[in-house]
Design an enzyme around this catalytic site. Sequence first.
Site, PDB file in Angstrom:
ATOM      1  N   GLN A 167       0.820  -1.213   0.000  1.00 53.85           N
ATOM      2  CA  GLN A 167       0.000   0.000   0.000  1.00 53.85           C
ATOM      3  C   GLN A 167       0.856   1.266   0.000  1.00 53.85           C
ATOM      4  OE1 GLN A 167       0.001  -2.431   2.259  1.00 53.85           O
ATOM      5  NE2 GLN A 167      -0.140  -1.666   4.368  1.00 53.85           N
ATOM      6  N   HIS A 182      11.769  12.319 -43.429  1.00 54.07           N
ATOM      7  CA  HIS A 182      13.076  12.345 -42.774  1.00 54.07           C
ATOM      8  C   HIS A 182      14.147  12.736 -43.796  1.00 54.07           C
ATOM      9  CE1 HIS A 182      11.074  10.191 -39.555  1.00 54.07           C
ATOM     10  NE2 HIS A 182      12.189  10.175 -38.836  1.00 54.07           N
ATOM     11  N   ASP A 188      27.348  -1.995   5.315  1.00 53.89           N
ATOM     12  CA  ASP A 188      25.946  -1.817   5.674  1.00 53.89           C
ATOM     13  C   ASP A 188      25.693  -0.474   6.336  1.00 53.89           C
ATOM     14  OD1 ASP A 188      24.815  -4.107   4.688  1.00 53.89           O
ATOM     15  OD2 ASP A 188      24.882  -5.214   6.573  1.00 53.89           O
ATOM     16  N   ASN A 210       9.854  -6.247   1.913  1.00 57.10           N
ATOM     17  CA  ASN A 210       9.487  -7.663   1.894  1.00 57.10           C
ATOM     18  C   ASN A 210       8.900  -8.056   0.536  1.00 57.10           C
ATOM     19  OD1 ASN A 210       6.863  -6.662   1.854  1.00 57.10           O
ATOM     20  ND2 ASN A 210       6.463  -7.135   4.009  1.00 57.10           N
ATOM     21  N   GLN A 227      25.021 -12.135   7.907  1.00 59.45           N
ATOM     22  CA  GLN A 227      24.146 -12.188   6.733  1.00 59.45           C
ATOM     23  C   GLN A 227      22.910 -13.024   7.014  1.00 59.45           C
ATOM     24  OE1 GLN A 227      25.091 -10.326   4.093  1.00 59.45           O
ATOM     25  NE2 GLN A 227      23.027 -10.658   3.358  1.00 59.45           N
ATOM     26  N   GLU A 279      25.127 -10.228  -4.087  1.00 61.96           N
ATOM     27  CA  GLU A 279      24.945  -8.876  -3.571  1.00 61.96           C
ATOM     28  C   GLU A 279      26.230  -8.364  -2.918  1.00 61.96           C
ATOM     29  OE1 GLU A 279      21.898  -6.601  -0.461  1.00 61.96           O
ATOM     30  OE2 GLU A 279      22.128  -8.778  -0.391  1.00 61.96           O
ATOM     31  N   HIS A 280      26.801  -9.158  -2.029  1.00 60.67           N
ATOM     32  CA  HIS A 280      28.048  -8.805  -1.337  1.00 60.67           C
ATOM     33  C   HIS A 280      29.099  -9.873  -1.636  1.00 60.67           C
ATOM     34  CE1 HIS A 280      24.650  -7.494   1.356  1.00 60.67           C
ATOM     35  NE2 HIS A 280      25.252  -6.335   1.158  1.00 60.67           N
TER      36      HIS A 280
END
Length: 417
Positions: free
Chosen positions: A175, A404, A345, A198, A243, A311-312
């Site tokens: 929402q 053109h 982080d 999430n 992690q 990701e890392h």
Amino acid sequence: MYTTKTFKDIYATKNDIDWTLLESVQSIIKTVQELGDQALFDYSKKFDSVELTSLKISKNDLKRAYEAIDDDLRESLEAAKENIESYQKSIMWTQSDASELYQKIHPLNRVGIYVPGGTAPLVSTVLMTTVLANVAGVKETVIVTPPQKNGIQKAILAACYIVDADHVYQVGGAQAIAALAYGTETIPKVDKIVGPGNQYVALAKKLVYGDVGIDSIAGPSEIVVVVDESTRADWVAYDLLAQAEHDIQARTFLISEDESKLNEILTEVSNKMTSQPRTTIISESLKNHHYSVLTASKQETVEVVNLIAGEHISIQTTDAESYVDLITTGGALFIGPYSPEAIGDYVAGPSHVLPTGGNARFSNGLSVNDFLRTNSVINLTRKTFNTMAPSGIRLAKEEALKAHHDSLYYRLEEEKQ
């Protein structure tokens, strides 16, 4: 434990979007479009068990939270802000001084920033997103974060004050994404939405993309750690635990040519896990989403790391720096024992909003430049036009686009005369 071959046979990168939520998320988005603020109040009661009387958190509330937190936290937030600001300024696009062909750089007008709440409210995400927008010169920042029964965590509100957010609203989930994408009576429509969330948030971002810009579709967090015989097993164990404590879906990868080191680290993980407050989450994550890979050579190690496109990427070997040019897919590289993922982080400077689920194959971590847009500027002199036009005329003829062709041809003919 896997070999390179057995790992490649079983591993598939994916962002794990739960498509069974599609109908529910579509319904939420449609309802927010139709009912505006009322839908946000209703969903807060339904999903968060919070009955709100107001969506907006005032500037005075932000200031009071800033004044209420302890000095150490305040100083840590300020220090992190300075580091992030300094780094982002150093990588920001600069305007070309070309006169005929160049790009003009503009900041976005208004951006929406999603800051997760819940069991691990990500205070750092406020800094790792909004500071970047501020450096870019974004005119208006809009932060949303899920409402809490006892009120939004003071540290999150204090961070919003430190980054001088223009608007802060207590609304979360799909929402909140719908409200940012389409606007309500209270929440303004934005140009781009950034920040992790999430499954509902991820799917909502995917659905509204095109009507509004987004940073990425974030899946479970992940780390890839490469080790050798010299690596401190206890330090790496903490890195893996750090992690895994994010989420039961978090993925961890441990890669080495040294089997005894892999076993040593896994033993350390087992020993240290029981003392962690989030043991249940860690245990579930490691049980279902941990991969230890024994490679036969450095070449194989690089191949596996690039396949994961994580990701890392943490390289904790004696020759760690040599991997920088070899690893071509990864959200962020952490080189050496004193560059743990956790420092990234919070305070290093690059944003911790990074591609997951193999998306580093084609995308990069959030940066100041994601809050900029460019206009190509074509401002040709007569001489340059006369040089370029013949090729354009021939291509227009090939495409059978007569107007053109004529647009170029008659200008060129006049120049010849």
